[in-house]
Design a protein around this motif. Structure first.
Motif, PDB file in Angstrom:
ATOM      1  N   LEU A  34      -5.908   4.916   0.863  1.00 31.83           N
ATOM      2  CA  LEU A  34      -5.894   3.707   0.042  1.00 31.83           C
ATOM      3  C   LEU A  34      -6.474   2.521   0.806  1.00 31.83           C
ATOM      4  CD1 LEU A  34      -2.323   4.007  -1.508  1.00 31.83           C
ATOM      5  CD2 LEU A  34      -4.496   4.736  -2.503  1.00 31.83           C
ATOM      6  N   THR A  35      -7.031   1.597   0.056  1.00 27.46           N
ATOM      7  CA  THR A  35      -7.519   0.343   0.619  1.00 27.46           C
ATOM      8  C   THR A  35      -6.925  -0.805  -0.174  1.00 27.46           C
ATOM      9  OG1 THR A  35      -9.474   0.361  -0.805  1.00 27.46           O
ATOM     10  CG2 THR A  35      -9.695   1.362   1.392  1.00 27.46           C
ATOM     11  N   VAL A  78       0.840  -1.203   0.000  1.00 27.22           N
ATOM     12  CA  VAL A  78       0.000   0.000   0.000  1.00 27.22           C
ATOM     13  C   VAL A  78       0.873   1.251   0.000  1.00 27.22           C
ATOM     14  CG1 VAL A  78      -1.700   1.316   1.319  1.00 27.22           C
ATOM     15  CG2 VAL A  78      -1.953  -1.155   1.091  1.00 27.22           C
ATOM     16  N   MET A  79       1.961   1.225   0.741  1.00 25.16           N
ATOM     17  CA  MET A  79       2.869   2.376   0.757  1.00 25.16           C
ATOM     18  C   MET A  79       3.499   2.587  -0.619  1.00 25.16           C
ATOM     19  SD  MET A  79       4.082   4.921   2.300  1.00 25.16           S
ATOM     20  CE  MET A  79       3.672   4.606   4.024  1.00 25.16           C
ATOM     21  N   ALA A  92     -10.861   7.862  -4.454  1.00 26.54           N
ATOM     22  CA  ALA A  92     -11.092   9.234  -4.932  1.00 26.54           C
ATOM     23  C   ALA A  92     -10.791   9.378  -6.421  1.00 26.54           C
ATOM     24  CB  ALA A  92     -10.235  10.210  -4.122  1.00 26.54           C
ATOM     25  N   SER A  93      -9.755   8.712  -6.898  1.00 30.77           N
ATOM     26  CA  SER A  93      -9.367   8.828  -8.309  1.00 30.77           C
ATOM     27  C   SER A  93      -9.788   7.632  -9.143  1.00 30.77           C
ATOM     28  CB  SER A  93      -7.848   8.996  -8.417  1.00 30.77           C
ATOM     29  OG  SER A  93      -7.184   7.817  -7.963  1.00 30.77           O
ATOM     30  N   GLY A  94     -10.224   6.552  -8.489  1.00 30.24           N
ATOM     31  CA  GLY A  94     -10.601   5.346  -9.200  1.00 30.24           C
ATOM     32  C   GLY A  94      -9.423   4.511  -9.659  1.00 30.24           C
ATOM     33  N   ARG A  95      -8.230   4.865  -9.239  1.00 29.00           N
ATOM     34  CA  ARG A  95      -7.062   4.105  -9.660  1.00 29.00           C
ATOM     35  C   ARG A  95      -6.949   2.790  -8.881  1.00 29.00           C
ATOM     36  NH1 ARG A  95      -2.600   8.901  -9.518  1.00 29.00           N
ATOM     37  NH2 ARG A  95      -3.942   9.479  -7.756  1.00 29.00           N
ATOM     38  N   LYS A 112       3.772   5.978  -5.412  1.00 34.20           N
ATOM     39  CA  LYS A 112       3.648   6.025  -6.864  1.00 34.20           C
ATOM     40  C   LYS A 112       2.611   7.050  -7.311  1.00 34.20           C
ATOM     41  CE  LYS A 112       2.526   2.983 -10.792  1.00 34.20           C
ATOM     42  NZ  LYS A 112       2.197   1.594 -11.197  1.00 34.20           N
ATOM     43  N   TRP A 113       1.488   7.109  -6.578  1.00 36.34           N
ATOM     44  CA  TRP A 113       0.389   7.996  -6.978  1.00 36.34           C
ATOM     45  C   TRP A 113       0.433   9.353  -6.288  1.00 36.34           C
ATOM     46  CZ3 TRP A 113      -3.503   3.460  -5.981  1.00 36.34           C
ATOM     47  CH2 TRP A 113      -3.421   2.540  -7.036  1.00 36.34           C
TER      48      TRP A 113
END
Length: 734
Positions: A144-145, A130-131, A155-158, A136-137
């Motif tokens: 993040l989940t 996750v980190m 939020a961004s759908g990535r 990266k983003w």
């Protein structure tokens, strides 16, 4: 937590690049020489490997003997890693406690030892992935989940697969394991769900998984001719006829591990097939030096026990209060004598091990419950450095404690060294397995108890006779000072007398408890009758208020509240009537409770006894408390049912081993029967009582209560007390 399970952040992560980016997270991995010298990127074994296709390989570190640990431990990792079970493939690790921590199957310890560490390994790996995505983003970690092997930013759908994040993740410092957040129970998707055993399809198809299935190019085979009298040695050998058999490569004297190093008490016949080796074995002529060892026999032990019980105990186990004073002033006293025999393990897969010795290095393929102990024993016998021994852990076709003893590893290692460069497989015959076991020791108890005017237990005394020397018991012949209800009763005396024996002894499933449960719960049923109440009521009276009893030595602490709840639960579950059953129609109902291996179990058994004395177990109800979680419910159910059936086998179908002239006489299942399917109960109903305590193991604690429950049911049906195992209705008295 032992030192071998501690880990630094620096030693947590290891990287292995195989066929593309592959991320390996190694919990408790010892650093390699290069890493210790300051080099990074050491390629080490690991618990978790994420493949380029986003599938996950999880290493199972403990021996698998049918208890389900090969599935259960990876379930803990997969839960916290946040992958779907369908993504997971499981591989057995090598035996290497420096890398993986404790690797054994015994004492029902796999769950309590690994409950947190395995989850932390998965959670730390998830945190790093996750980190990597957050970096990266360019987003906050908390936004993040993770799930199903993916990291998501709502939020961004990535989204990103774990596999796509591996190269970035390996550059991130791993978190401290004791600080990594774990899932709340409400978020569990794998823990608490039933998962089929990972080896089950292969077992059903008959695929080779077990030690006895090991096959290697150029393999040769060995049969063993060991001294029938334990501790005897070779006096003279004529092996010419055996060596003359076509295909025989060598006849080698070896040490089974029961005689001093440098002595030999067995011969290994090595040949191009096991059948050839076995045929050549029959042509050996061996004179054994057994000295006075032939004096040991089952009959002699019984006579010595009678003599011992007529005298004062030679050793003291527990003495508190004024037992004799309480007994003399008791409203009623009850005295009874109980006994049980030596037992063998008789695993369906006989003992075996494959070894390859070359260039001073030894590789073993061993179905061992305790491979690290085996490594140390082999190293001592062969004068090898432990790190010169590599051990592959094969699946085990039944252990029950037998494979905690590693004599077959020590023997195979000596045989392999005799034919360097050739893999050699040692296989016991069924007769070898029965006559060269590490037996559950027999024992005798003379118990006396006092009741007051209200039928309450005020004093308890036991003279225990078993086996040992110099005032100390042999392995698995211990009577603990915490044996229920000794900690609760104020006036108790446990004394012991130990008889000499030449038999090697070892742990049998639910060691000591498998015998003590029968003795003490059956005797408590006698006391309950004298008090005019049923056994559950009598035990509940003894338990008193809910509390945690003081810890004594290495014994697990006893919680009276947890005991009370399983007793109450099983009585409700089975619709127990507090009235003592009448035995009408030859039907009886019995109860048993026991605490062992940190598990609390109460069991009720219905049995029918025919006019001819045949016992049929109709149904068993079981209530158990193994803590806050039942990790794999379907496997837990099978463990409890199997334990109950094994307990019945020990009690009711004539299982025992007999010694004559220093040697065991049983050779096959005709003289040591297994419980057949038609004799097993049609239903073993199981329920679990959850409690707010870390989960504990399940391989053993469900076994002890079933034996006294059966004995008490037979008494309810017939009025005859069963005070001796294996159970025989003829000759038993009320």
């Amino acid at each position: 937590m032992s030192g071998s399970l501690e880990i630094s952040r620096r030693s947590f992560l290891s990287v292995s690049l195989v066929g593309g980016a592959v991320l390996s997270f190694g919990a408790w991995l010892a650093l390699s020489d290069e890493a210790e010298a300051g080099s990074s990127g050491a390629m080490l074994n690991a618990f978790i490997r994420i493949n380029p296709d986003n599938s996950v390989v999880i290493g199972a570190k403990n021996p698998e003997i049918g208890q389900g640990v090969k599935t259960m431990l990876p379930m803990l990792i997969a839960e916290e890693l946040d992958v779907d079970w369908e993504q997971v493939r499981i591989e057995q690790t090598l035996a290497n406690e420096q890398k993986y921590g404790r690797q054994s199957a015994g004492g029902s310890r796999s769950t309590p030892v690994n409950w947190l560490p395995m989850r932390q390994a998965g959670a730390a790996a998830r945190s790093m992935l996750v980190m990597a995505a957050a970096t990266k983003w360019g987003v906050a970690f908390e936004t993040l989940t993770a799930g199903s092997g993916m990291v998501r930013h709502a939020a961004s759908g990535r989204t990103a697969t774990y596999a796509s994040l591996t190269e970035a993740a390996v550059k991130i410092a791993p978190p401290a394991l004791d600080a990594v957040p774990l899932k709340p129970d409400s978020a569990f998707r794998i823990i608490g769900t039933s998962r089929r055993g990972v080896d089950t399809p292969a077992i059903v198809r008959g695929q080779p998984l077990f030690g006895i299935d090991t096959e290697l190019p150029g393999m040769v085979y060995a049969a063993l001719e060991a001294c029938p009298v334990f501790q005897g040695t070779i006096a003279a050998v004529d092996d010419q006829a055996a060596k003359a058999v076509k295909g025989v490569l060598a006849v080698v004297p070896i040490n089974t591990g029961l005689v001093p190093k440098g002595s030999f008490d067995a011969l290994a016949i090595i040949a191009d097939s096991w059948w050839t080796a076995q045929q050549a074995r029959s042509r050996l002529k061996v004179d054994w030096d057994t000295g006075t060892l032939t004096q040991f026999s089952t009959e002699a032990y019984a006579e010595q026990a009678d003599t011992a019980l007529a005298q004062a105990p030679e050793a003291e186990i527990l003495s508190k209060g004024d037992v004799e004073g309480q007994l003399s002033g008791a409203a009623r006293t009850v005295t009874a004598r109980y006994d049980y025999p030596f037992l063998g393990h008789c695993t369906l897969e006989p003992q075996n091990c494959t070894g390859l010795y070359e260039d001073g290095q030894l590789t073993l393929w061993a179905p061992s419950q305790s491979p690290e102990r085996g490594r140390q024993e082999v190293a001592a016998m062969l004068d090898l450095a432990p790190d010169a021994i590599k051990i592959h852990m094969t699946r085990i076709g039944g252990g029950f404690g037998r494979r905690l003893m590693n004599d077959y590893m020590v023997q195979a290692a000596q045989i392999a060294r005799a034919v360097p460069g050739k893999p050699v497989k040692l296989i016991y015959t069924r007769g070898d397995d029965m006559r060269h076991d590490y037996y559950r020791p027999g024992g005798w108890h003379e118990l006396t108890a006092g009741l007051d005017n209200e039928g309450r237990l005020v004093a308890l005394k036991d003279h225990f006779v078993s086996f040992g020397a110099d005032g100390e018991p042999v392995r698995a012949a211990e009577l603990e000072e915490t044996e229920f209800p000794a900690q609760i009763v104020s006036d108790v005396h446990f004394g012991a007398t130990y008889l000499p024996t030449n038999l090697p002894t070892g742990w049998l499933r639910a060691p000591t408890s498998n015998a003590m449960g029968f003795v003490f719960q059956s005797f408590l049923d006698e006391l309950a009758e004298a008090a005019g109440v049923d056994l559950p009521t009598f035990v509940l009276r003894i338990l008193g208020e809910d509390r945690l009893l003081p810890k004594v030595g290495r014994a697990n602490q006893f919680n009276t509240g947890r005991a009370r709840k399983v007793i109450e639960e099983v009585c409700t579950f089975a619709n127990w009537d507090a009235k003592r059953p009448s035995g009408a129609g030859g039907r009886g109902r019995g109860f048993g409770f026991y605490f062992s291996h940190a598990g609390y179990f109460a069991e009720i058994l219905d049995a029918t006894v025919s006019e001819g004395g045949t016992v049929k177990v109709d149904k068993i109800w079981v209530a158990g408390d193994i803590g806050s979680h039942v990790i794999n419910p379907v496997n837990a159910l099978h463990q409890v049912q199997g334990a109950a059936i094994e307990g019945l086998a020990q009690a009711m179908i004539g299982q025992k081993v007999d010694q004559v002239d220093g040697a065991i006489v049983q050779e096959n299942f005709d003289s040591f029967p297994l419980l057949r399917i038609e004799a097993a109960p049609q239903d073993v109903a199981v329920t679990f009582v959850t409690s707010p305590f870390p989960p504990t193991g399940l391989g053993e604690p469900a076994l002890p209560p079933v034996i006294p429950a059966l004995a008490n049911a037979i008494y309810a049906a017939t009025g005859k007390r069963i005070r001796s195992l294996p159970m025989q209705l003829q000759g038993q008295t009320a």
